[in-house]
Design a protein around this motif. Structure first.
Motif, mmCIF file in Angstrom:
data_model
loop_
_atom_site.group_PDB
_atom_site.id
_atom_site.type_symbol
_atom_site.label_atom_id
_atom_site.label_comp_id
_atom_site.label_asym_id
_atom_site.label_seq_id
_atom_site.Cartn_x
_atom_site.Cartn_y
_atom_site.Cartn_z
ATOM 1 N N ARG A 218 -8.936 -2.308 -0.498
ATOM 2 C CA ARG A 218 -8.938 -0.846 -0.620
ATOM 3 C C ARG A 218 -10.104 -0.237 0.140
ATOM 4 N N PRO B 54 2.552 8.424 -5.536
ATOM 5 C CA PRO B 54 1.804 7.369 -6.233
ATOM 6 C C PRO B 54 2.705 6.607 -7.208
ATOM 7 N N ARG C 108 0.834 -1.203 0.000
ATOM 8 C CA ARG C 108 0.000 0.000 0.000
ATOM 9 C C ARG C 108 0.873 1.259 0.000
ATOM 10 N N ARG C 109 0.262 2.369 -0.405
ATOM 11 C CA ARG C 109 0.970 3.647 -0.402
ATOM 12 C C ARG C 109 1.059 4.180 1.024
ATOM 13 N N GLU D 142 -4.680 3.056 0.123
ATOM 14 C CA GLU D 142 -4.297 3.561 -1.198
ATOM 15 C C GLU D 142 -3.318 2.539 -1.768
ATOM 16 N N GLU E 36 -9.606 -4.684 -4.525
ATOM 17 C CA GLU E 36 -10.600 -3.624 -4.350
ATOM 18 C C GLU E 36 -11.298 -3.732 -3.002
ATOM 19 N N ASP F 265 -1.788 1.007 -5.123
ATOM 20 C CA ASP F 265 -1.616 1.313 -6.541
ATOM 21 C C ASP F 265 -1.366 0.057 -7.358
#
Length: 423
Positions: A341, A311, A304-305, A347, A338, A349
């Protein structure tokens, strides 16, 4: 000797240059992103502006060297060499050395936050391990040497070429015109074999960790028996220096999902385990098992971010094949991503899709499937890797592909992939 260059206001110049300087000039120009002719022009201009002679350079064994210089520069340079009492070869060698001295090799670009690339697909046999290994190898190659990279082709052109089966290389054309020699990326890379089957470990000529000892599984389950660095091994190949390391698999990973079920904040277990070694690396690649279980949740969470992370620095790299079953598996994987998320407000990517084992000779199923992957815009296709013999041979001899066959089409494509996801 000179001859007109009808393409511009430059003239072709032929002289001689020591092999050492030629190689260093070629590499440094690529590192600095300038044309060799521009580097030589700048070097000559600087040399002519100096008020005194430089120390002589050993030009024994100098070989033919040609470049294009602005009209009249060579004439003025010849006159200056005569006035200073040096040969043209000596003057050119000193000019090149002056440029090299004034333009040192740039430092390797390192990410502010360690990049975490999660290579995944719950379908087995798509080649996740080969893509993990090859991408890591491409990221770790020597930054002071030039490597062939396919960078000048857009994927649409690649698709057109792939559909043309009239080739000499097993259905995958090796087109030198589409290649460019670029310096290695020089990243410090850790490959994590997160699959209990241990294919990544074995392919790179290493042994899986013994049961009863320390392992990534133990660290994730809160039962660490030592420092994780103690079980990490270096991949001993000259082209990677000491930049490519492996965290081997252990068969205890078959029990990982069961052990994670009782772990607090289990989705963060992989991050907690790897956090102590992150400062040692620029990039960490996770070779995921073909699973949608808790271990995949932990891998996705790891990618994850993070706060203040740009990004696309980290995320998931999805490996597929140009056939229908990959599309079904892709739908299941992206649904899981998803859900994470949404449920965890992550977040996360997508770094892209890699179409692996591609062979246009398989006909309409392969070519139409490739087109379907190309039509997906988010995530987009970031690499198409051919199904050629060199990868299988490298696995057989237990060597990294980019060491075993550094100029093969697969190696060239993997370097392009590494650069595509590093933009």
């Amino acid at each position: 000797m000179t001859s007109p260059d009808t393409r511009s206001d430059r003239e072709k110049v032929v002289s001689k240059l020591p092999l050492r300087l030629r190689q260093e000039l070629k590499i440094r120009a690529a590192q600095r992103g300038v044309d060799i002719q521009e580097a030589v022009e700048t070097g000559i201009t600087t040399w002519r502006s100096l008020g005194s002679n430089l120390s002589p350079i050993d030009t024994s064994g100098a070989e033919s060297f040609a470049t294009f210089l602005p009209a009249t520069q060579w004439t003025g340079f010849r006159a200056d060499c005569k006035d200073r009492g040096v040969s043209l070869i000596q003057g050119l060698a000193q000019s090149v050395q002056v440029w090299l001295d004034h333009h040192p090799a740039p430092a390797v670009r390192r990410p502010a936050i360690v990049r975490r690339i999660v290579v995944c697909n719950q379908k087995g046999g798509v080649g996740k391990t080969a893509i993990t290994a090859g991408t890591g190898e491409a990221l770790a190659e020597d930054p002071t040497a030039l490597m062939p990279v396919r960078v000048s082709k857009h994927f649409a052109a690649l698709l057109d070429e792939a559909n043309d089966t009239d080739t000499d290389n097993g259905g995958d054309r090796y087109d030198p015109l589409a290649l460019e020699d670029l310096p290695g990326l020089g990243q410090r890379v850790l490959l994590v074999d997160f699959d209990p089957q241990g294919h990544l470990t074995k392919q790179l000529g290493q042994e899986p960790l013994p049961m009863g000892g320390d392992s990534l599984t133990n660290h994730m389950a809160g039962d660490a028996k030592g420092d994780l660095r103690d079980v990490i091994v270096a991949i001993d190949e000259d082209r990677f220096g000491d930049r490519l390391h492996l965290l081997p698999a252990c068969t205890d990973a078959f029990l990982l999902d069961v052990r994670l079920a009782s772990v607090r904040a289990r989705e963060a277990a992989l991050e907690r385990a790897l956090a102590p070694v992150e400062a040692d690396y620029d990039v960490i690649l996770i070779d995921c098992p073909p699973s949608l279980g808790l271990s995949m949740d932990a891998a996705a969470y790891y990618g994850r971010r993070r706060p203040d992370e740009v990004p696309g620095n980290s995320g998931t790299l999805i490996v597929v094949q140009a056939e229908d079953s990959s599309a079904d598996a892709y739908d299941l994987l992206t649904s899981q991503i998803e859900d994470m998320r949404t449920d965890l407000a992550l977040e996360l990517d997508y770094l892209g899709i890699v179409v692996n084992h591609y062979d246009a000779r398989r006909g309409y199923i392969a070519t139409s499937s490739l087109q379907s992957w190309m039509d997906i815009k988010d995530p987009r296709v970031v690499g198409v890797i051919g199904d050629l013999k060199e990868q299988k041979e490298a696995v057989r001899v237990k060597r990294p592909l980019l060491s075993y066959a550094p100029r093969c089409d697969q190696s060239v494509g993997l370097r392009a992939l590494a650069r595509e996801i590093s933009k």
